[in-house]
Design a protein around this motif. Structure first.
Motif, PDB file in Angstrom:
ATOM      1  N   UNK A 180      26.421 -10.246  29.557  1.00 42.12           N
ATOM      2  CA  UNK A 180      25.713 -10.338  28.794  1.00 42.12           C
ATOM      3  C   UNK A 180      24.982 -11.987  29.304  1.00 42.12           C
ATOM      4  N   UNK A 181      23.942 -11.793  29.848  1.00 42.90           N
ATOM      5  CA  UNK A 181      22.912 -13.630  29.782  1.00 42.90           C
ATOM      6  C   UNK A 181      22.692 -13.636  28.148  1.00 42.90           C
ATOM      7  N   UNK A 182      23.142 -15.385  28.156  1.00 45.02           N
ATOM      8  CA  UNK A 182      22.208 -16.426  27.254  1.00 45.02           C
ATOM      9  C   UNK A 182      20.865 -14.941  26.104  1.00 45.02           C
ATOM     10  N   UNK A 183      19.812 -15.088  27.740  1.00 43.73           N
ATOM     11  CA  UNK A 183      18.695 -14.772  26.705  1.00 43.73           C
ATOM     12  C   UNK A 183      19.001 -13.350  26.981  1.00 43.73           C
ATOM     13  N   UNK A 184      19.678 -12.397  27.691  1.00 45.68           N
ATOM     14  CA  UNK A 184      19.585 -11.379  27.369  1.00 45.68           C
ATOM     15  C   UNK A 184      20.545 -10.733  26.263  1.00 45.68           C
ATOM     16  N   UNK A 185      21.033 -11.117  26.057  1.00 44.74           N
ATOM     17  CA  UNK A 185      20.906 -10.908  23.807  1.00 44.74           C
ATOM     18  C   UNK A 185      21.005  -9.984  23.084  1.00 44.74           C
ATOM     19  N   UNK A 186      19.233 -11.502  23.036  1.00 43.15           N
ATOM     20  CA  UNK A 186      17.754 -10.800  22.413  1.00 43.15           C
ATOM     21  C   UNK A 186      16.317  -9.904  23.836  1.00 43.15           C
ATOM     22  N   UNK A 187      17.306  -9.663  24.806  1.00 37.10           N
ATOM     23  CA  UNK A 187      16.138  -9.183  25.933  1.00 37.10           C
ATOM     24  C   UNK A 187      15.914  -7.456  24.784  1.00 37.10           C
ATOM     25  N   UNK A 188      14.795  -7.212  24.883  1.00 36.19           N
ATOM     26  CA  UNK A 188      14.042  -6.218  24.592  1.00 36.19           C
ATOM     27  C   UNK A 188      15.287  -4.742  24.963  1.00 36.19           C
ATOM     28  N   UNK A 189      14.732  -4.805  26.558  1.00 41.92           N
ATOM     29  CA  UNK A 189      15.433  -3.715  26.933  1.00 41.92           C
ATOM     30  C   UNK A 189      17.246  -3.644  26.238  1.00 41.92           C
ATOM     31  N   UNK A 190      18.119  -4.695  26.414  1.00 42.33           N
ATOM     32  CA  UNK A 190      18.793  -4.801  25.682  1.00 42.33           C
ATOM     33  C   UNK A 190      19.126  -4.282  24.164  1.00 42.33           C
ATOM     34  N   UNK A 191      18.548  -5.112  23.710  1.00 50.65           N
ATOM     35  CA  UNK A 191      17.850  -4.637  22.228  1.00 50.65           C
ATOM     36  C   UNK A 191      18.510  -3.033  21.862  1.00 50.65           C
ATOM     37  N   UNK A 192      17.321  -2.888  22.289  1.00 52.99           N
ATOM     38  CA  UNK A 192      17.169  -1.588  22.340  1.00 52.99           C
ATOM     39  C   UNK A 192      18.065  -0.413  22.824  1.00 52.99           C
ATOM     40  N   UNK A 193      19.082  -0.877  24.025  1.00 53.22           N
ATOM     41  CA  UNK A 193      20.142  -0.393  24.388  1.00 53.22           C
ATOM     42  C   UNK A 193      20.639   0.320  23.169  1.00 53.22           C
ATOM     43  N   UNK A 194      21.342  -1.196  22.295  1.00 49.65           N
ATOM     44  CA  UNK A 194      22.284  -1.288  21.115  1.00 49.65           C
ATOM     45  C   UNK A 194      21.993  -0.635  19.952  1.00 49.65           C
ATOM     46  N   UNK A 195      21.048  -0.416  20.246  1.00 52.44           N
ATOM     47  CA  UNK A 195      20.771   0.429  19.359  1.00 52.44           C
ATOM     48  C   UNK A 195      20.810   1.322  19.470  1.00 52.44           C
TER      49      UNK A 195
END
Ligand code: FBP
Length: 309
Positions: A180-195
Motif C-alpha cells: 500500500x502506498x501512503x496515499x493508498x492507505x486512505x484511498x477510497x477503493x482501498x478503504x472500501x476493500x478493507x471494510x
C-alpha cells in the motif's frame, strides 16, 4: 435489556449468529445517549500501545489512569469502551457492568523496526474477555501488509472461539504495509476493500478510517470511473463503504484520527450520518482534550448522530 425496532432490524442481519453475540451487540447498541438509535460512539484507548504513553496522554495527563477512560465513556453516555487487557483489568471491578467493554486482543507498537513487517502481537484471549465481562473482542488487521494473511487467519480463529462463547468481534481494518502506498492507505477503493474483507472475515462491527477520493488500484480505478461510483464527497464515500459491508448489513464505524479541531470532527460525523454509517470510534480526540471539552464535544457528536445538529 430492551431493544428498539431499529436495533432489532440491525440484529436481524446477523443470520445464524449465536444468541449470546446478538445479546452483546444489543447491549452495545442500547447503551448510552445513542442507545436504541442504531448509531454508536465508542471510546478506544489502545494508543498507549500503538504510539507510547507520552504521545497518547501527555496532552491530558489524567489519561494515564485507566479509570479516567472508563469514567469518561460512562459520563459521556457512550456505547462502549475499548482497550487492551491491562487497562480493562485495571477498572474491571470498579466499573463492572457500568459500560459495555471491547477487549482489544492484539496491538502494534512503535518500537518495532521497519523490517519487522506491519503486524500486531496477540495480547489477550477470549477467556480474558469472558473473565472481565467484555462483550466483544477487538482485533486489528492490516490489509496490504505482508503479514495480512497471518492476521486474517488469526482473527478467523479468534472470532470462531469468541462467537461460540457468545462474544462479538470488532475488526479494525487498517490498510498499511508493503502493498500500500501512503496515499493508498486512505484511498477510497482501498478503504472500501478493507471494510469488505472485514465483513467477509465475520466481523460483527467494522472499524475503518474515513477515505479520501484517491483511487490506488488501477483495475479498481477503471471500474469506479466506468461505473460513475460517486466518491466526490465524504458522505458519498461513507455510503460506498456502507454498501461494501453487505449493503449496510454490518455495523460500520469510522475512526477519529489524530487530534484536530472540533468543527472538522463534527463535519466528519455529519458525513458518516448522511452516508448511512453507524457512528464514530473516537480516541485521541476525546482523551487528549480536557474532560470538560471532551464531554462537550462528545455531546455534540451525539446530537449530530440524532440528527439535531
Ligand atoms: P483514534 O480515534 O485516536 O484515531 O483511535 C482509533 C484507533 O484505531 C486506535 O484504536 C488506534 O490506537 C489508533 O487509531 C491507531 O492510529 P494510527 O493507525 O493512525 O496510528
Amino acid at each position: 435489556m430492551k431493544s428498539t425496532p431499529i436495533v432489532k432490524e440491525i440484529l436481524s442481519h446477523y443470520e445464524g449468529e449465536a444468541p449470546g453475540v446478538k445479546a452483546n451487540l444489543n447491549r452495545m447498541l442500547m447503551t448510552g445517549k445513542l442507545g436504541g438509535t442504531g448509531k454508536m460512539i465508542i471510546l478506544p484507548v489502545d494508543q498507549g500501545f500503538e504510539h507510547g504513553p507520552a504521545r497518547s496522554f501527555a496532552a491530558n495527563p489524567a489519561g494515564y489512569d485507566p479509570h479516567y477512560h472508563y469514567q469518561l465513556a460512562i459520563d459521556a453516555g457512550l456505547n462502549a469502551y475499548a482497550a487492551p487487557l491491562g487497562p480493562l483489568e485495571a477498572g474491571a471491578d470498579t466499573f463492572a457492568g457500568q459500560i459495555p467493554t471491547i477487549l482489544k486482543v492484539n496491538s502494534a507498537n512503535s518500537l518495532m523496526s521497519d523490517t519487522a513487517g506491519k503486524n500486531q502481537a496477540i495480547t489477550a484471549s477470549v477467556d480474558d474477555a469472558l473473565r472481565i465481562g467484555a462483550g466483544a473482542i477487538g482485533f486489528t488487521i492490516y490489509p496490504g501488509s505482508d503479514m495480512a494473511v497471518d492476521m486474517m487467519e488469526e482473527i478467523v480463529e479468534m472470532r470462531k472461539e469468541a462467537a461460540s462463547r457468545g462474544i462479538a468481534s470488532v475488526v479494525w481494518s487498517y490498510p498499511r504495509g508493503e502493498g500500500i502506498t501512503k496515499e493508498g492507505e486512505t484511498g477510497i477503493d482501498v478503504a472500501a476493500y478493507a471494510a469488505h474483507m472485514a465483513a467477509l472475515l465475520g466481523a460483527h462491527i467494522i472499524k475503518i478510517k474515513l477515505g479520501t477520493d484517491h483511487l490506488m488500484l488501477p483495475e479498481a480505478k477503471k471500474v469506479y470511473e466506468d461505473q460513475n461510483i460517486d466518491i466526490a464527497t465524504q458522505a458519498a464515500r461513507v455510503k460506498h463503504c456502507v454498501q461494501s459491508v453487505f449493503n449496510g448489513k454490518r455495523i460500520i464505524v469510522f475512526s477519529g484520527g489524530a487530534k484536530k479541531d472540533a468543527d472538522s470532527l463534527y463535519d466528519d460525523a455529519r458525513a458518516i450520518r448522511d452516508g448511512g454509517g453507524n457512528g464514530s470510534i473516537v480516541g485521541r480526540n476525546s482523551f487528549q482534550r480536557s474532560r470538560t471539552d471532551a464531554l462537550d464535544m462528545l455531546d455534540k457528536l451525539v446530537e449530530i448522530y440524532k440528527g439535531n445538529a
